[in-house]
Design a protein around this motif. Structure first.
Motif, PDB file in Angstrom:
ATOM      1  N   CYS A   1       0.610  -0.990  -0.183  1.00  0.00           N
ATOM      2  CA  CYS A   1       0.515  -0.364   0.160  1.00  0.00           C
ATOM      3  C   CYS A   1       0.711   1.112   0.259  1.00  0.00           C
ATOM      4  CB  CYS A   1      -1.059  -0.197   1.305  1.00  0.00           C
ATOM      5  SG  CYS A   1      -1.794   1.842   1.733  1.00  0.00           S
ATOM      6  N   SER A   2       0.463   2.112  -1.339  1.00  0.00           N
ATOM      7  CA  SER A   2       2.070   3.392  -1.216  1.00  0.00           C
ATOM      8  C   SER A   2       1.659   4.102  -0.151  1.00  0.00           C
ATOM      9  CB  SER A   2       1.811   3.739  -2.717  1.00  0.00           C
ATOM     10  OG  SER A   2       0.562   3.959  -2.477  1.00  0.00           O
TER      11      SER A   2
ATOM     12  N   ASN B   1      -4.105   1.451   7.815  1.00  0.00           N
ATOM     13  CA  ASN B   1      -3.412   0.880   6.481  1.00  0.00           C
ATOM     14  C   ASN B   1      -1.993   1.786   6.869  1.00  0.00           C
ATOM     15  OD1 ASN B   1      -5.866   1.255   5.533  1.00  0.00           O
ATOM     16  ND2 ASN B   1      -5.626   1.909   3.927  1.00  0.00           N
TER      17      ASN B   1
ATOM     18  N   CYS C   1      -3.335   8.435   0.149  1.00  0.00           N
ATOM     19  CA  CYS C   1      -3.744   6.912  -0.947  1.00  0.00           C
ATOM     20  C   CYS C   1      -3.766   7.945  -1.866  1.00  0.00           C
ATOM     21  CB  CYS C   1      -4.820   7.027  -0.787  1.00  0.00           C
ATOM     22  SG  CYS C   1      -5.452   6.110  -1.932  1.00  0.00           S
TER      23      CYS C   1
ATOM     24  N   GLU D   1     -10.543   9.123   2.866  1.00  0.00           N
ATOM     25  CA  GLU D   1      -9.196   9.024   1.897  1.00  0.00           C
ATOM     26  C   GLU D   1      -9.217  10.461   1.053  1.00  0.00           C
ATOM     27  OE1 GLU D   1      -7.741   4.980   1.415  1.00  0.00           O
ATOM     28  OE2 GLU D   1      -7.928   4.543   2.874  1.00  0.00           O
TER      29      GLU D   1
ATOM     30  N   CYS E   1      -6.114   0.928  -7.816  1.00  0.00           N
ATOM     31  CA  CYS E   1      -5.374   0.408  -6.507  1.00  0.00           C
ATOM     32  C   CYS E   1      -4.526  -0.505  -7.691  1.00  0.00           C
ATOM     33  CB  CYS E   1      -5.584   0.084  -5.751  1.00  0.00           C
ATOM     34  SG  CYS E   1      -4.741  -0.177  -3.851  1.00  0.00           S
TER      35      CYS E   1
HETATM   36 FE1  SF4 Z   1      -3.480   1.487  -0.301  1.00  0.00          FE
HETATM   37 FE2  SF4 Z   1      -4.661   3.439  -1.577  1.00  0.00          FE
HETATM   38 FE3  SF4 Z   1      -4.486   1.240  -2.252  1.00  0.00          FE
HETATM   39 FE4  SF4 Z   1      -6.130   1.503  -0.185  1.00  0.00          FE
HETATM   40  S1  SF4 Z   1      -6.173   2.307  -1.938  1.00  0.00           S
HETATM   41  S2  SF4 Z   1      -4.359   0.247  -0.236  1.00  0.00           S
HETATM   42  S3  SF4 Z   1      -5.052   3.098   0.758  1.00  0.00           S
HETATM   43  S4  SF4 Z   1      -2.884   2.751  -2.157  1.00  0.00           S
END
Ligand code: SF4
Ligand code: 13P
Length: 394
Positions: free
Chosen positions: A133-134, A167, A256, A284, A346
């Motif tokens: 997860c960035s 997260n 995010c 988010e 994502c």
């Molecule tokens: Fe992470 Fe955004 Fe993907 Fe959720 S949607 S896993 S916060 S990068």
């Protein structure tokens, strides 16, 4: 047993990340050449064979072809409850991202649960270790510890409650456990902040500045009481001492990459072109979007809101593309639009696909655990404290 808990950082400095299976000799390679039908048949065969010993969990952002093979799906909070309650299974295959699988490992293997199983742990597998997860990667434990120390030079950190969004890496959850803090998800962030303000004067919120800000704004906390802590700034996270002294919530400079793509102009365009449309977004999203939306909530709330709406309701939804497309398909009686004109998906969730799932499951059936997520005991102990505080908040 292949084992790693740090997927993406594995690439040597200066070289682009290349997943292991890009190598033709990787054991996953044959699965990449199979048809979807064959992969589906193989996956279902293992599910049938392993029965209740196997629990496949899926986050709402997963692609449909993966969701079709999950036992349960949910938002981050629901998934952590599912992992916490799991009784019969021996293995959880987590179709989500790395921090979710870590959380499942911690909650499914609480000491009382392991004792009740006569010492047997539940193994948690993540079909692709590159599913990170960035946002979670925007806050490292060394950075958070350095920030805590720096702010401690001008404010009393005994009076600061650290709150980490779920997260985040387990090490950050452990930091919160050690320092009287707690974990939150997008579905309980307000209740968690209330919990924190009953115990301290200020909150240090990481890694998502938007969830922290959007939530605190509903609690009569103003933007000027929420300095943003930039871990790359030279001093005091880029803030004056006065800003930190006057703070109520110190927000980590993280976001995010999917939800930051939604803009106020997208909301304006839909309202102009579709009178009566309702704007439904995930918290988010940046403040400029969240403030003007009709409804803001977790993926679970987005789904239940659409499910409860009468036929003919018009929505523009600001969250990950796969979920919005699934809602469109499941609710043809409503008019559902994706809020952004550009694709916001994502990319890391999307790494979990049928070849990875089939490969993971067939290895499991053959007694080989691939891509095990195992949080070390010390980190588990402290993370669990912060997670259990969250689960107890109503
Ligand atoms: Fe992470 Fe955004 Fe993907 Fe959720 S949607 S896993 S916060 S990068
Ligand atoms: P929720 O499922 O908790 O709403 O979270 C969304 C998300 O970004 C998961 O990574």
């Amino acid at each position: 047993m292949a084992d790693s808990t740090i997927p993406i950082a594995a690439a040597p400095k200066g070289k682009p990340f290349k997943p292991a299976e890009a190598n033709a000799k990787h054991p996953l390679a044959p699965y990449k050449t199979m048809t979807d039908d064959e992969l589906r048949t193989r996956i279902e065969a293992v599910r049938g064979e392993l029965g209740e010993e196997l629990l496949i969990l899926g986050h709402h952002y997963q692609q449909d072809e993966v969701i079709a093979h999950t036992d349960l799906r949910g938002d981050s909070y629901q998934l952590s409850e599912m992992a916490a309650k799991s009784q019969k299974c021996r293995t959880i295959v987590f179709c989500g991202v790395h921090f979710m699988a870590e959380t499942a490992d911690i909650l499914a293997n609480r000491p009382d649960r392991v004792a009740a199983r006569n010492g047997r742990r539940v193994d948690v597998l993540l079909p692709d270790m590159a599913a990170g997860c960035s946002m979670a990667d925007m806050a490292g434990i060394a950075q958070v510890e350095a920030a805590w120390q720096d702010m401690g030079e001008i404010i009393d950190t005994e009076q600061v409650i650290p709150v980490t969004y779920i997260n985040s890496a387990a090490s950050l959850k452990a930091f919160c456990g050690r320092h009287g803090g707690i974990v939150c998800t997008s579905s309980n962030a307000r209740a968690v902040l209330q919990w924190a303000f009953e115990r301290g004067q200020r909150v240090f919120f990481f890694p998502d500045q938007h969830l922290g800000r959007n939530t605190a704004l509903t609690m009569d906390i103003t933007e000027d009481q929420m300095p943003v802590w930039d871990p790359y700034a030279l001093e005091m996270g880029g803030n004056t001492d006065e800003a930190i002294e006057n703070s109520r919530v110190i927000l980590w400079k993280g976001h995010c990459s999917v939800h930051q793509m939604f803009r106020a102009e997208h909301v304006a365009r839909f309202r102009a072109e579709h009178p009566g449309i309702q704007i439904l977004v995930h918290p988010e999203c940046p403040r400029e979007v969240n403030d003007i939306a009709d409804i803001s909530g977790s993926t679970g709330k987005i789904i239940s809101t659409v499910q409860a709406a009468p036929a003919g309701t018009k929505w523009a939804i600001g969250t990950e593309l796969h979920l919005v497309n699934r809602l469109k398909a499941e609710h043809p009686e409503q008019e559902i639009h994706f809020l952004s004109p550009v694709v916001c998906m994502c990319a890391t969730m999307y790494r979990i696909d049928l070849p990875h799932l089939a490969w993971t499951l067939e290895n499991l059936r053959d007694g080989e655990l691939v891509n095990t997520i195992r949080v070390d005991d010390e980190t588990t102990k402290w993370s669990l404290i912060a997670l259990e505080r969250m689960l107890a908040v109503k």
